[in-house]
Enzyme design. Structure first.
Site, PDB file in Angstrom:
ATOM      1  N   CYS A   1       0.822  -1.210   0.000  1.00 50.48           N
ATOM      2  CA  CYS A   1       0.000   0.000   0.000  1.00 50.48           C
ATOM      3  C   CYS A   1       0.855   1.259   0.000  1.00 50.48           C
ATOM      4  O   CYS A   1       0.665   2.156  -0.815  1.00 50.48           O
ATOM      5  CB  CYS A   1      -0.937  -0.008   1.207  1.00 50.48           C
ATOM      6  SG  CYS A   1      -1.810   1.542   1.422  1.00 50.48           S
TER       7      CYS A   1
ATOM      8  N   CYS B   1      -1.310   1.704  -3.192  1.00 50.34           N
ATOM      9  CA  CYS B   1      -2.338   2.737  -3.032  1.00 50.34           C
ATOM     10  C   CYS B   1      -1.778   4.157  -2.923  1.00 50.34           C
ATOM     11  O   CYS B   1      -2.278   5.068  -3.585  1.00 50.34           O
ATOM     12  CB  CYS B   1      -3.160   2.482  -1.770  1.00 50.34           C
ATOM     13  SG  CYS B   1      -3.511   0.764  -1.460  1.00 50.34           S
TER      14      CYS B   1
ATOM     15  N   LYS C   1       0.227   5.388  -6.038  1.00 47.44           N
ATOM     16  CA  LYS C   1      -0.770   5.411  -7.114  1.00 47.44           C
ATOM     17  C   LYS C   1      -1.680   6.632  -6.981  1.00 47.44           C
ATOM     18  O   LYS C   1      -1.938   7.345  -7.932  1.00 47.44           O
ATOM     19  CB  LYS C   1      -1.572   4.107  -7.054  1.00 47.44           C
ATOM     20  CG  LYS C   1      -2.672   3.892  -8.070  1.00 47.44           C
ATOM     21  CD  LYS C   1      -4.000   4.501  -7.754  1.00 47.44           C
ATOM     22  CE  LYS C   1      -4.618   4.147  -6.440  1.00 47.44           C
ATOM     23  NZ  LYS C   1      -5.142   2.805  -6.308  1.00 47.44           N
TER      24      LYS C   1
ATOM     25  N   ALA D   1      12.079 -13.525   7.114  1.00 43.77           N
ATOM     26  CA  ALA D   1      11.860 -14.524   8.166  1.00 43.77           C
ATOM     27  C   ALA D   1      11.009 -15.648   7.593  1.00 43.77           C
ATOM     28  O   ALA D   1      10.139 -15.403   6.758  1.00 43.77           O
ATOM     29  CB  ALA D   1      11.139 -13.888   9.351  1.00 43.77           C
TER      30      ALA D   1
ATOM     31  N   TYR E   1      -8.595  -3.532 -11.490  1.00 38.13           N
ATOM     32  CA  TYR E   1      -8.346  -2.265 -10.804  1.00 38.13           C
ATOM     33  C   TYR E   1      -7.089  -1.574 -11.351  1.00 38.13           C
ATOM     34  O   TYR E   1      -7.115  -0.412 -11.728  1.00 38.13           O
ATOM     35  CB  TYR E   1      -8.025  -2.522  -9.330  1.00 38.13           C
ATOM     36  CG  TYR E   1      -9.137  -2.809  -8.385  1.00 38.13           C
ATOM     37  CD1 TYR E   1      -9.606  -1.813  -7.534  1.00 38.13           C
ATOM     38  CD2 TYR E   1      -9.668  -4.082  -8.267  1.00 38.13           C
ATOM     39  CE1 TYR E   1     -10.591  -2.080  -6.586  1.00 38.13           C
ATOM     40  CE2 TYR E   1     -10.659  -4.356  -7.328  1.00 38.13           C
ATOM     41  CZ  TYR E   1     -11.110  -3.351  -6.492  1.00 38.13           C
ATOM     42  OH  TYR E   1     -12.069  -3.614  -5.565  1.00 38.13           O
TER      43      TYR E   1
ATOM     44  N   GLU F   1      -6.868   1.838 -13.574  1.00 33.36           N
ATOM     45  CA  GLU F   1      -6.351   3.036 -12.905  1.00 33.36           C
ATOM     46  C   GLU F   1      -5.142   3.596 -13.644  1.00 33.36           C
ATOM     47  O   GLU F   1      -5.056   4.804 -13.911  1.00 33.36           O
ATOM     48  CB  GLU F   1      -5.986   2.721 -11.452  1.00 33.36           C
ATOM     49  CG  GLU F   1      -7.210   2.464 -10.595  1.00 33.36           C
ATOM     50  CD  GLU F   1      -6.910   2.191  -9.130  1.00 33.36           C
ATOM     51  OE1 GLU F   1      -7.822   2.309  -8.309  1.00 33.36           O
ATOM     52  OE2 GLU F   1      -5.757   1.826  -8.803  1.00 33.36           O
TER      53      GLU F   1
ATOM     54  N   ARG G   1      -8.708  -9.008 -22.177  1.00 30.85           N
ATOM     55  CA  ARG G   1      -9.090 -10.252 -22.850  1.00 30.85           C
ATOM     56  C   ARG G   1     -10.593 -10.524 -22.820  1.00 30.85           C
ATOM     57  O   ARG G   1     -11.109 -11.250 -23.657  1.00 30.85           O
ATOM     58  CB  ARG G   1      -8.334 -11.433 -22.224  1.00 30.85           C
ATOM     59  CG  ARG G   1      -8.693 -11.693 -20.777  1.00 30.85           C
ATOM     60  CD  ARG G   1      -7.883 -12.845 -20.214  1.00 30.85           C
ATOM     61  NE  ARG G   1      -8.182 -13.097 -18.807  1.00 30.85           N
ATOM     62  CZ  ARG G   1      -7.595 -14.029 -18.082  1.00 30.85           C
ATOM     63  NH1 ARG G   1      -6.671 -14.798 -18.602  1.00 30.85           N
ATOM     64  NH2 ARG G   1      -7.921 -14.186 -16.814  1.00 30.85           N
TER      65      ARG G   1
ATOM     66  N   HIS H   1     -28.095  21.033  -2.194  1.00 35.15           N
ATOM     67  CA  HIS H   1     -28.276  21.564  -3.552  1.00 35.15           C
ATOM     68  C   HIS H   1     -27.422  22.794  -3.784  1.00 35.15           C
ATOM     69  O   HIS H   1     -27.316  23.612  -2.880  1.00 35.15           O
ATOM     70  CB  HIS H   1     -29.755  21.912  -3.747  1.00 35.15           C
ATOM     71  CG  HIS H   1     -30.078  22.364  -5.120  1.00 35.15           C
ATOM     72  ND1 HIS H   1     -30.093  21.517  -6.201  1.00 35.15           N
ATOM     73  CD2 HIS H   1     -30.370  23.604  -5.594  1.00 35.15           C
ATOM     74  CE1 HIS H   1     -30.404  22.199  -7.292  1.00 35.15           C
ATOM     75  NE2 HIS H   1     -30.574  23.465  -6.945  1.00 35.15           N
TER      76      HIS H   1
ATOM     77  N   GLU I   1     -26.888  14.810  -4.854  1.00 34.85           N
ATOM     78  CA  GLU I   1     -28.274  14.933  -4.383  1.00 34.85           C
ATOM     79  C   GLU I   1     -29.173  13.914  -5.092  1.00 34.85           C
ATOM     80  O   GLU I   1     -30.241  13.569  -4.605  1.00 34.85           O
ATOM     81  CB  GLU I   1     -28.811  16.356  -4.541  1.00 34.85           C
ATOM     82  CG  GLU I   1     -28.931  16.876  -5.951  1.00 34.85           C
ATOM     83  CD  GLU I   1     -29.344  18.354  -5.989  1.00 34.85           C
ATOM     84  OE1 GLU I   1     -30.461  18.664  -5.567  1.00 34.85           O
ATOM     85  OE2 GLU I   1     -28.546  19.196  -6.453  1.00 34.85           O
TER      86      GLU I   1
HETATM   87  P1  NDP Z   1      -7.427  -7.896 -10.788  1.00 35.64           P
HETATM   88  O1  NDP Z   1      -7.583  -9.296 -10.381  1.00 35.64           O
HETATM   89  O2  NDP Z   1      -8.387  -6.865 -10.358  1.00 35.64           O
HETATM   90  O3  NDP Z   1      -7.325  -7.812 -12.375  1.00 35.64           O
HETATM   91  C1  NDP Z   1      -6.470  -8.621 -13.121  1.00 35.64           C
HETATM   92  C2  NDP Z   1      -6.797  -8.407 -14.573  1.00 35.64           C
HETATM   93  O4  NDP Z   1      -5.862  -9.092 -15.383  1.00 35.64           O
HETATM   94  C3  NDP Z   1      -8.178  -8.940 -14.944  1.00 35.64           C
HETATM   95  O5  NDP Z   1      -8.750  -8.044 -15.863  1.00 35.64           O
HETATM   96  C4  NDP Z   1      -7.853 -10.271 -15.579  1.00 35.64           C
HETATM   97  O6  NDP Z   1      -8.770 -10.680 -16.548  1.00 35.64           O
HETATM   98  C5  NDP Z   1      -6.540  -9.958 -16.276  1.00 35.64           C
HETATM   99  N1  NDP Z   1      -5.725 -11.125 -16.490  1.00 35.64           N
HETATM  100  C6  NDP Z   1      -5.416 -12.114 -15.623  1.00 35.64           C
HETATM  101  N2  NDP Z   1      -4.625 -13.030 -16.204  1.00 35.64           N
HETATM  102  C7  NDP Z   1      -4.428 -12.615 -17.475  1.00 35.64           C
HETATM  103  C8  NDP Z   1      -3.729 -13.141 -18.584  1.00 35.64           C
HETATM  104  N3  NDP Z   1      -3.062 -14.280 -18.493  1.00 35.64           N
HETATM  105  N4  NDP Z   1      -3.754 -12.465 -19.754  1.00 35.64           N
HETATM  106  C9  NDP Z   1      -4.441 -11.300 -19.828  1.00 35.64           C
HETATM  107  N5  NDP Z   1      -5.130 -10.761 -18.833  1.00 35.64           N
HETATM  108  C10 NDP Z   1      -5.134 -11.412 -17.660  1.00 35.64           C
HETATM  109  O7  NDP Z   1      -5.949  -7.547 -10.336  1.00 35.64           O
HETATM  110  P2  NDP Z   1      -5.140  -6.196 -10.258  1.00 35.64           P
HETATM  111  O8  NDP Z   1      -3.750  -6.611 -10.524  1.00 35.64           O
HETATM  112  O9  NDP Z   1      -5.747  -5.126 -11.083  1.00 35.64           O
HETATM  113  O10 NDP Z   1      -5.317  -5.799  -8.741  1.00 35.64           O
HETATM  114  C11 NDP Z   1      -5.004  -6.728  -7.697  1.00 35.64           C
HETATM  115  C12 NDP Z   1      -5.832  -6.449  -6.489  1.00 35.64           C
HETATM  116  O11 NDP Z   1      -5.340  -5.291  -5.843  1.00 35.64           O
HETATM  117  C13 NDP Z   1      -7.298  -6.151  -6.777  1.00 35.64           C
HETATM  118  O12 NDP Z   1      -8.075  -7.299  -6.841  1.00 35.64           O
HETATM  119  C14 NDP Z   1      -7.676  -5.284  -5.613  1.00 35.64           C
HETATM  120  O13 NDP Z   1      -8.120  -6.106  -4.580  1.00 35.64           O
HETATM  121  C15 NDP Z   1      -6.394  -4.594  -5.238  1.00 35.64           C
HETATM  122  N6  NDP Z   1      -6.390  -3.201  -5.708  1.00 35.64           N
HETATM  123  C16 NDP Z   1      -7.296  -2.320  -5.211  1.00 35.64           C
HETATM  124  C17 NDP Z   1      -7.304  -1.004  -5.635  1.00 35.64           C
HETATM  125  C18 NDP Z   1      -8.323  -0.065  -5.099  1.00 35.64           C
HETATM  126  O14 NDP Z   1      -8.971  -0.383  -4.108  1.00 35.64           O
HETATM  127  N7  NDP Z   1      -8.508   1.101  -5.713  1.00 35.64           N
HETATM  128  C19 NDP Z   1      -6.336  -0.513  -6.597  1.00 35.64           C
HETATM  129  C20 NDP Z   1      -5.443  -1.525  -7.071  1.00 35.64           C
HETATM  130  C21 NDP Z   1      -5.473  -2.795  -6.630  1.00 35.64           C
HETATM  131  P3  NDP Z   1     -10.115 -11.497 -16.147  1.00 35.64           P
HETATM  132  O15 NDP Z   1     -11.061 -10.488 -15.576  1.00 35.64           O
HETATM  133  O16 NDP Z   1     -10.574 -12.037 -17.467  1.00 35.64           O
HETATM  134  O17 NDP Z   1      -9.704 -12.549 -15.196  1.00 35.64           O
END
Ligand code: NDP
Length: 453
Positions: A43, A48, A51, A115, A179, A183, A200, A436, A441
């Site tokens: 984070c 976070c 970012k 560790a 995510y 982002e 994909r 307002h 709202e």
């Molecule tokens: P996510 O799991 O959200 O997204 C991964 C993405 O990569 C999906 O779109 C997935 O597709 C795609 N993907 C997976 N494998 C492949 C592949 N082999 N080829 C092509 N595409 C692929 O993971 P993130 O890395 O974006 O984030 C990790 C976690 O971090 C999140 O789940 C969240 O919990 C946390 N996070 C939270 C944030 C926030 O609160 N603002 C910000 C950033 C991260 P598919 O959907 O088809 O599986």
């Protein structure tokens, strides 16, 4: 049997640090914590916090354009990436210091090294030292996963490297639709890079509300991200200092950087857990009960390594609940219900509770939805729309979910989250007088459902 410590925490991220501090300062436990990299974890160091600072930086380009349209004489022709990046790292150093001093003040002994678990009560440090603890907490987080089977995948970077780039890529390809991918597509777009995104699947942000996903994809595209759905990269090569790519649809293009945001996996490997009989799930996550206790009673785990809800505030709550349960004499399960979260795209997407699709499976629902061009945008001819959506249980009248796409949606959903967590009904929203003129709202003025199901 006596131990060197009451608690040994492995991992100095949000969850581990909170557990260590609470156990030591509030419950008087003797605590040590080992971190092999930098205090603060994903984070603070590579997630976070940096970012969000990049989100802020990237938002100014649009504000400058808006300011001009409102009559200001403004120019924002260039962005000084090295200046911003160096400032960012100074800030991260400061925050890391705060984490460290918080542990020091609480009396937690810090080991700046890796560790691993040697047995149910023994931890082995990289220096060779071995210590014992009555309880061991694994809070090692997760790591980036690169896809398999793509020739040249090693030419790509992950979100870890983004914060250290020598220069801002003029043209970047982002792979993924989650995510992080969404982002960073918006961030780089706002900073002035030419952004292409391949996802994909059929629509970005799988698992989120379909209507919200659709609008967000449109908005991201309208802002200039060249988003390709149903598309993945299959081949990459270094050519003339840049990266040539070929996609599943035959499209060839050349980029300065390719960012893989293709998911994360728990950091449970190499810690000695399997040998001890700690149960791991299919993704390698440590299987824990509602008190974060693993299948070995003295070993607990919190945060992303357990792959429950992978969000910083959730890890913090899990760490706190663990410390209260084990050292405070107040057993407190972690609460994973109705956790609000935000995706810091531009515009932001904040949500809490169920999607329309999930709610339909379980309840008879009414859907209230307003999507419109806010006054601030309409005035300057900007097409960007916002979305406010409430999903209501027809029987109990409770609001089951809320989805907001708008500038500041992350801030708004925090407030709505309180009402929904309290069990607010649609009529409670209706009784609340509007502020307002605001965009939010709409949350208290939507009178007629757009559909029932
Ligand atoms: P996510 O799991 O959200 O997204 C991964 C993405 O990569 C999906 O779109 C997935 O597709 C795609 N993907 C997976 N494998 C492949 C592949 N082999 N080829 C092509 N595409 C692929 O993971 P993130 O890395 O974006 O984030 C990790 C976690 O971090 C999140 O789940 C969240 O919990 C946390 N996070 C939270 C944030 C926030 O609160 N603002 C910000 C950033 C991260 P598919 O959907 O088809 O599986």
């Amino acid at each position: 049997m006596s131990f060197d410590y009451d608690l040994f925490v492995i991992g100095g991220g949000s969850g581990g640090v909170r557990a260590a501090r609470i156990a030591a300062s509030e419950h008087g436990a003797k605590v040590a914590l080992a971190e092999e990299y930098r205090m603060g974890g994903t984070c603070v160091i590579r997630g976070c916090v940096p970012k969000k600072l990049m989100v802020f930086a990237s938002g100014y380009s649009e504000r400058i354009e808006d300011a001009k349209a409102y009559g200001w004489n403004a120019s924002g022709d260039s962005f000084d990436w090295p200046q911003f990046r160096d400032h960012l790292h100074t800030e991260l150093d400061r925050l890391e210091g705060i984490y460290r001093s918080g542990l020091d003040k609480a009396g937690v002994e810090i080991f700046d090294e890796r560790a691993v678990v040697a047995d149910a009560h023994t931890v082995k440090l990289a220096s060779g030292k071995t210590v014992t603890a009555k309880h061991i907490l694994i809070a090692t987080g997760g790591h980036v996963v690169f896809p398999q089977g793509i020739a040249g995948v090693e030419l790509g970077i992950s979100s870890n490297e983004v914060f250290h780039l020598e220069e801002l890529p003029k043209k970047i390809l982002i792979i993924g639709g989650g995510y992080i991918a969404c982002e960073f597509a918006c961030i780089f777009n706002g900073l002035g890079s030419d952004v292409t995104q391949y996802y994909r699947g059929a629509q970005i942000l799988r698992g989120f509300d379909e209507e919200a996903r659709g609008l967000l994809a449109e908005e991201i595209r309208d802002r200039g991200v060249d988003l390709h759905l149903g598309t993945n990269v299959i081949e990459m090569e270094r050519r003339d200092g840049r990266i040539w790519t070929k996609a599943t649809n035959g499209r060839e293009d050349v980029f300065d950087q390719v960012l893989f945001a293709t998911g994360r996996a728990p950091n449970s490997g190499g810690l000695g857990l399997e040998a001890l009989g700690v149960e791991l799930g299919r993704k390698g996550q440590i299987v824990v009960d509602e008190y974060s206790q693993s299948t070995v009673p003295s070993i607990f785990a919190v945060g992303d390594v357990t792959d429950r809800i992978n969000l910083t505030p959730v890890a913090i709550r899990e760490g706190h609940a663990f410390a209260d349960t084990v050292f405070g004499g107040t057993p407190r399960p972690s609460d994973h219900e109705l956790v609000a979260s935000a995706i810091f795209t531009q515009p932001e997407y904040g949500s809490v509770g169920m999607t329309e699709e999930e709610a339909r499976e379980k309840y008879r629902i009414e859907v209230y939805c307003a999507s419109f061009r806010p006054m601030q945008n309409a005035f300057i001819g900007k097409s960007e729309r916002v979305l406010f959506k409430l999903i209501v249980d027809q029987d109990s009248r409770k609001v089951l979910g809320c989805h907001i796409i708008a500038e500041g949606a992350g801030e708004l959903i925090q407030m709505v989250g309180i009402a929904i967590k309290m069990g607010a009904t649609k009529e409670d929203f209706d009784r609340t007088v509007a502020v307002h003129p605001t965009i939010s709202e709409e949350l208290v003025t939507m009178r007629t459902p757009v559909r029932t199901a």
